[in-house]
Design a protein around this motif. Structure first.
Motif, PDB file in Angstrom:
ATOM      1  N   ALA A  92       0.819  -1.210   0.000  1.00  0.00           N
ATOM      2  CA  ALA A  92       0.000   0.000   0.000  1.00  0.00           C
ATOM      3  C   ALA A  92       0.855   1.265   0.000  1.00  0.00           C
ATOM      4  O   ALA A  92       0.482   2.278  -0.603  1.00  0.00           O
ATOM      5  CB  ALA A  92      -0.925   0.002   1.213  1.00  0.00           C
ATOM      6  N   ALA A  93       2.005   1.198   0.674  1.00  0.00           N
ATOM      7  CA  ALA A  93       2.867   2.383   0.789  1.00  0.00           C
ATOM      8  C   ALA A  93       3.951   2.428  -0.283  1.00  0.00           C
ATOM      9  O   ALA A  93       4.756   3.358  -0.293  1.00  0.00           O
ATOM     10  CB  ALA A  93       3.519   2.405   2.175  1.00  0.00           C
ATOM     11  N   SER A  94       3.983   1.453  -1.194  1.00  0.00           N
ATOM     12  CA  SER A  94       5.090   1.357  -2.151  1.00  0.00           C
ATOM     13  C   SER A  94       5.155   2.572  -3.073  1.00  0.00           C
ATOM     14  O   SER A  94       4.181   2.898  -3.745  1.00  0.00           O
ATOM     15  CB  SER A  94       4.952   0.080  -2.975  1.00  0.00           C
ATOM     16  OG  SER A  94       3.722   0.069  -3.662  1.00  0.00           O
ATOM     17  N   PRO A  95       6.322   3.235  -3.121  1.00  0.00           N
ATOM     18  CA  PRO A  95       6.468   4.399  -4.001  1.00  0.00           C
ATOM     19  C   PRO A  95       6.873   4.025  -5.423  1.00  0.00           C
ATOM     20  O   PRO A  95       6.863   4.884  -6.312  1.00  0.00           O
ATOM     21  CB  PRO A  95       7.592   5.192  -3.315  1.00  0.00           C
ATOM     22  CG  PRO A  95       8.438   4.144  -2.667  1.00  0.00           C
ATOM     23  CD  PRO A  95       7.505   3.044  -2.252  1.00  0.00           C
ATOM     24  N   SER A  96       7.246   2.781  -5.652  1.00  0.00           N
ATOM     25  CA  SER A  96       7.734   2.364  -6.968  1.00  0.00           C
ATOM     26  C   SER A  96       7.316   0.929  -7.246  1.00  0.00           C
ATOM     27  O   SER A  96       6.897   0.191  -6.342  1.00  0.00           O
ATOM     28  CB  SER A  96       9.257   2.484  -7.040  1.00  0.00           C
ATOM     29  OG  SER A  96       9.867   1.560  -6.146  1.00  0.00           O
ATOM     30  N   LEU A  97       7.473   0.529  -8.499  1.00  0.00           N
ATOM     31  CA  LEU A  97       7.154  -0.835  -8.887  1.00  0.00           C
ATOM     32  C   LEU A  97       8.058  -1.828  -8.167  1.00  0.00           C
ATOM     33  O   LEU A  97       7.604  -2.903  -7.748  1.00  0.00           O
ATOM     34  CB  LEU A  97       7.295  -0.996 -10.403  1.00  0.00           C
ATOM     35  CG  LEU A  97       7.034  -2.396 -10.974  1.00  0.00           C
ATOM     36  CD1 LEU A  97       5.612  -2.846 -10.670  1.00  0.00           C
ATOM     37  CD2 LEU A  97       7.298  -2.414 -12.476  1.00  0.00           C
ATOM     38  N   THR A  98       9.327  -1.480  -7.988  1.00  0.00           N
ATOM     39  CA  THR A  98      10.268  -2.372  -7.299  1.00  0.00           C
ATOM     40  C   THR A  98       9.810  -2.662  -5.879  1.00  0.00           C
ATOM     41  O   THR A  98       9.839  -3.812  -5.420  1.00  0.00           O
ATOM     42  CB  THR A  98      11.669  -1.757  -7.274  1.00  0.00           C
ATOM     43  OG1 THR A  98      12.106  -1.536  -8.617  1.00  0.00           O
ATOM     44  CG2 THR A  98      12.653  -2.673  -6.574  1.00  0.00           C
ATOM     45  N   CYS A  99       9.379  -1.638  -5.173  1.00  0.00           N
ATOM     46  CA  CYS A  99       8.900  -1.828  -3.799  1.00  0.00           C
ATOM     47  C   CYS A  99       7.618  -2.661  -3.770  1.00  0.00           C
ATOM     48  O   CYS A  99       7.428  -3.492  -2.876  1.00  0.00           O
ATOM     49  CB  CYS A  99       8.653  -0.480  -3.142  1.00  0.00           C
ATOM     50  SG  CYS A  99      10.149   0.491  -2.847  1.00  0.00           S
ATOM     51  N   ALA A 100       6.744  -2.451  -4.757  1.00  0.00           N
ATOM     52  CA  ALA A 100       5.514  -3.231  -4.812  1.00  0.00           C
ATOM     53  C   ALA A 100       5.819  -4.706  -5.061  1.00  0.00           C
ATOM     54  O   ALA A 100       5.193  -5.596  -4.465  1.00  0.00           O
ATOM     55  CB  ALA A 100       4.599  -2.687  -5.910  1.00  0.00           C
ATOM     56  N   VAL A 101       6.800  -4.975  -5.923  1.00  0.00           N
ATOM     57  CA  VAL A 101       7.190  -6.356  -6.191  1.00  0.00           C
ATOM     58  C   VAL A 101       7.768  -6.998  -4.935  1.00  0.00           C
ATOM     59  O   VAL A 101       7.460  -8.155  -4.597  1.00  0.00           O
ATOM     60  CB  VAL A 101       8.207  -6.426  -7.347  1.00  0.00           C
ATOM     61  CG1 VAL A 101       8.780  -7.834  -7.489  1.00  0.00           C
ATOM     62  CG2 VAL A 101       7.545  -5.992  -8.649  1.00  0.00           C
ATOM     63  N   ALA A 102       8.624  -6.257  -4.206  1.00  0.00           N
ATOM     64  CA  ALA A 102       9.192  -6.779  -2.966  1.00  0.00           C
ATOM     65  C   ALA A 102       8.090  -7.101  -1.960  1.00  0.00           C
ATOM     66  O   ALA A 102       8.118  -8.138  -1.276  1.00  0.00           O
ATOM     67  CB  ALA A 102      10.173  -5.775  -2.375  1.00  0.00           C
ATOM     68  N   GLY A 103       7.097  -6.225  -1.856  1.00  0.00           N
ATOM     69  CA  GLY A 103       5.977  -6.479  -0.958  1.00  0.00           C
ATOM     70  C   GLY A 103       5.185  -7.706  -1.369  1.00  0.00           C
ATOM     71  O   GLY A 103       4.753  -8.486  -0.520  1.00  0.00           O
ATOM     72  N   ALA A 104       5.015  -7.909  -2.690  1.00  0.00           N
ATOM     73  CA  ALA A 104       4.292  -9.080  -3.185  1.00  0.00           C
ATOM     74  C   ALA A 104       5.035 -10.372  -2.855  1.00  0.00           C
ATOM     75  O   ALA A 104       4.420 -11.392  -2.527  1.00  0.00           O
ATOM     76  CB  ALA A 104       4.067  -8.965  -4.688  1.00  0.00           C
ATOM     77  N   VAL A 105       6.368 -10.345  -2.909  1.00  0.00           N
ATOM     78  CA  VAL A 105       7.166 -11.522  -2.581  1.00  0.00           C
ATOM     79  C   VAL A 105       7.016 -11.874  -1.099  1.00  0.00           C
ATOM     80  O   VAL A 105       6.797 -13.034  -0.731  1.00  0.00           O
ATOM     81  CB  VAL A 105       8.650 -11.300  -2.939  1.00  0.00           C
ATOM     82  CG1 VAL A 105       9.513 -12.419  -2.369  1.00  0.00           C
ATOM     83  CG2 VAL A 105       8.814 -11.215  -4.445  1.00  0.00           C
ATOM     84  N   VAL A 106       7.130 -10.867  -0.237  1.00  0.00           N
ATOM     85  CA  VAL A 106       6.974 -11.100   1.203  1.00  0.00           C
ATOM     86  C   VAL A 106       5.561 -11.595   1.509  1.00  0.00           C
ATOM     87  O   VAL A 106       5.366 -12.503   2.332  1.00  0.00           O
ATOM     88  CB  VAL A 106       7.288  -9.811   1.994  1.00  0.00           C
ATOM     89  CG1 VAL A 106       7.013 -10.021   3.489  1.00  0.00           C
ATOM     90  CG2 VAL A 106       8.734  -9.400   1.787  1.00  0.00           C
TER      91      VAL A 106
END
Length: 403
Positions: A92-106
């Protein structure tokens, strides 16, 4: 009759907690939509990210079964729910696609931790004749929460998709608190009393592997109606958030149709026949999706689909529990559950490619054809539920009601 006796208190508390969790468990179908709208990713990229999430749920499911044996089911459930909450807040707080992908992995690594211990608590606390009913009620409890969740998704999704993940995180934490407070403390088995791991070998049980194969195919179809549905609606010119209304119709049908499980003719069906009938209903609902262009028609198709889904869920989990040797239901359920991880990996790839190249009609028609093939396959390869005299009984009441 014994099948109408009240379920054990532990099981009822677990069902209540999962209802709370399911009130917010509507964010995942909108992961691809969030990646596309907020981070400017292409449809193919969004499908790959969701596939990565699905891939990580496979070790998550296996770890859930192992941790339940080592640290206890209650602790494992709480750990998984808290991990999901952290990951969803990160998305929800991801500022970029990379952060969103990392959140999806976790999120994927935590997502399935709580499922094997939840299912094992039910399977080991409920007598064999009541297992189909108990697992059907578990599905209904999740659906009851999803009814409210679908309406929230339809509301919040029109405002900001990120709030779906924030709300989901909050309900995960609330469910973890209920589990931590209400369920009995884990009771590790005394030395020497634990089941010999060499006697529990799920991957060497051909009957389980047959159920895993057909269950994975079913899960692949099921995930299309979850992950790909918002994108399919958008392709038809309908709001993606209307998927929340379809999820609500599905959930309402699952709850209201529970008496069907207790009808005499339904109870007399063998497991292969019941699953074949279920897949015919699933195919009919998917054909409706393929031919429908309006929301009312899609809602009617969702009801038909849900009747098939209702027949699948109680039967298949009771069958896996029955197949397991003493003390092995958690690991059998964990192995069976990897089919959902495989499906969650393949479904977004298949669904997004079919949508991009052929459109919604081809997507749903292909899934309907697969349902028809599975209906035939179940009659050939699915084992009957072993009777009380032929199956090694799972160890019951490992997680007993508080005195």
């Amino acid at each position: 009759m014994s099948r109408l006796e009240p379920l054990p208190l532990t099981v009822r508390l677990l069902l209540l907690a999962r209802v709370v969790n399911q009130l917010g468990a509507f964010s995942l179908p909108f992961l691809t939509a969030l990646i596309c709208t907020d981070h400017g990713a292409s449809l193919t990229t969004a499908g790959l990210v969701t596939a990565v999430f699905g891939l990580t749920t496979i070790p998550s499911r296996l770890a859930g079964g192992g941790l339940a044996d080592r640290i206890g089911p209650r602790t494992t459930i709480v750990l998984g729910l808290c991990g999901c909450a952290v990951a969803q807040l990160a998305i929800a707080a991801s500022p970029s696609l990379t952060c969103a992908v990392a959140g999806a992995v976790v999120l994927g690594l935590a997502f399935e931790l709580h499922e094997p211990p939840s299912q094992a608590i039910i399977g080991e606390s409920v007598p064999e004749p009541q297992r189909v009913r108990a697992f059907s009620l578990f599905s209904a409890a999740l659906a009851a929460g999803a009814m409210g969740g679908g309406l929230l998704a339809a509301l919040l999704g029109r405002w900001d998709l990120r709030w779906l993940f924030v709300t989901d995180a909050a309900t995960c934490l609330a469910c973890a608190l209920l589990i931590r407070s209400a369920l009995p403390h884990d009771r590790p088995a005394p030395p020497g009393a634990r089941q010999d791991d060499s006697a529990v070998r799920p991957l060497r049980d051909r009957r389980l592997l047959n159920v895993l194969a057909t269950g994975t195919a079913y899960a692949l179809i099921n995930q299309q109606t979850v992950m790909t549905l918002p994108l399919a609606l958008a392709r038809q010119g309908l709001p993606a958030a209307d998927a929340g209304l379809l999820f609500t119709a599905t959930a309402a049908t699952t709850v209201l149709a529970q008496p069907l499980i207790r009808l005499p003719w339904t109870s007399r069906l063998t497991t292969p026949v019941a699953l074949a009938l279920a897949h015919l209903l699933l195919a009919a609902g998917l054909v409706g999706y393929a031919l429908s262009g309006t929301l009312p028609a899609l809602l009617a198709s969702a009801v038909v689909w849900s009747l098939g889904d209702l027949l699948v869920m109680g039967r298949v989990y009771a069958l896996v529990t029955d197949l397991a040797p003493p003390g092995g239901s958690g690991r059998y359920l964990a192995v069976f559950g990897t089919g959902w991880g495989i499906a969650a990996t393949l479904a977004p790839l298949l669904g997004t490619q079919l949508l991009a190249r052929a459109g919604t009609t081809t997507l749903w028609s292909t899934m309907a054809a697969l349902c028809l093939a599975l209906a035939t396959l179940h009659l050939r390869v699915t084992p009957r539920s072993p009777g009380p005299g032929t199956v090694a009984k799972a160890v019951r009441h490992r997680v007993s009601d508080p005195a």
